[in-house]
Write an enzyme that holds these catalytic residues in place. Structure first.
Site, PDB file in Angstrom:
ATOM      1  CG  HIS A  19      -2.341   0.339   0.928  1.00 21.15           C
ATOM      2  ND1 HIS A  19      -2.891   0.405  -0.332  1.00 21.15           N
ATOM      3  CD2 HIS A  19      -3.358   0.635   1.786  1.00 21.15           C
ATOM      4  CE1 HIS A  19      -4.171   0.732  -0.236  1.00 21.15           C
ATOM      5  NE2 HIS A  19      -4.475   0.879   1.033  1.00 21.15           N
ATOM      6  CG  ASN A 123     -10.964   2.331   0.849  1.00 20.62           C
ATOM      7  OD1 ASN A 123     -11.924   2.308   0.086  1.00 20.62           O
ATOM      8  ND2 ASN A 123     -10.754   1.393   1.753  1.00 20.62           N
TER       9      ASN A 123
END
Length: 191
Positions: A19, A123
């Protein structure tokens, strides 16, 4: 002015996780330009600048990246206004804003550039779209999908959210770091 923002999660715990590919890329760019990061509380981000080039790493955690990006663009008066205080929806920010982030749908070590595209379940990107009220900005999407058999195949129409959430927080293997660093070098050279 051109603003480049790398997405990731702050802290040692998340260093070299999938990430944090956006942080890895923007760190490499800052290093190439001999820039030093400093914390800016107003932006909730680590920042550095060279002339008209402004780099940032939001320290809000991935899912709240939009707060930091909005603060930066608001400070530099780069968000169009309509009717006084209301932000104009669907503003074209593609000439001034580039977001670099991981992408689970792209094979490891590859990257794609897109403009004016949906978040595709990312997100951090969705947070930016929500805060800026536009998806019309440039994105450099770094592939983190491993091709090994134990990973989720790319051709599945939907992935289990929990599995994806766990996957993106895994640390890269040494071999994967080499592939990511190679992709980052290409991104810096070609863009």
């Amino acid at each position: 002015m051109h603003i480049i923002i790398g997405l990731g999660n702050p802290g040692e715990k998340y260093k070299n996780t999938r990430h944090n590919a956006g942080f890895m890329a923007i760190d490499a760019l800052a290093e190439k330009l001999n820039l030093i990061w400093s914390m800016n509380k107003k932006f909730q981000a680590e920042i550095c600048q060279s002339g008209d080039l402004f780099l940032a790493k939001p320290q809000t955690f991935m899912n709240e990246s939009g707060r930091s990006v909005q603060a930066i663009l608001s400070y530099y008066k780069l968000l169009p206004k309509k009717f006084g205080l209301l932000k104009e929806k669907n503003s074209n920010l593609s000439e001034i804003l580039t977001i670099i982030h991981d992408d689970l749908d792209i094979p490891l070590g590859q990257y794609k550039i897109s403009v004016d595209s949906r978040s595709a379940g990312h997100n951090g990107v969705q947070s930016i779209i929500n805060h800026l009220k536009t998806k019309n900005f440039r994105r450099i999407r770094i592939g983190i999908r491993a091709e090994s058999a134990e990973k989720i195949p790319a051709d599945l129409p939907r992935r289990n959210e929990m599995a994806a959430g766990k996957f993106v927080l895994q640390k890269f293997s040494e071999e994967e770091v080499k592939a990511i660093n190679s992709a980052i070098e290409k991104i810096i050279q070609e863009n």
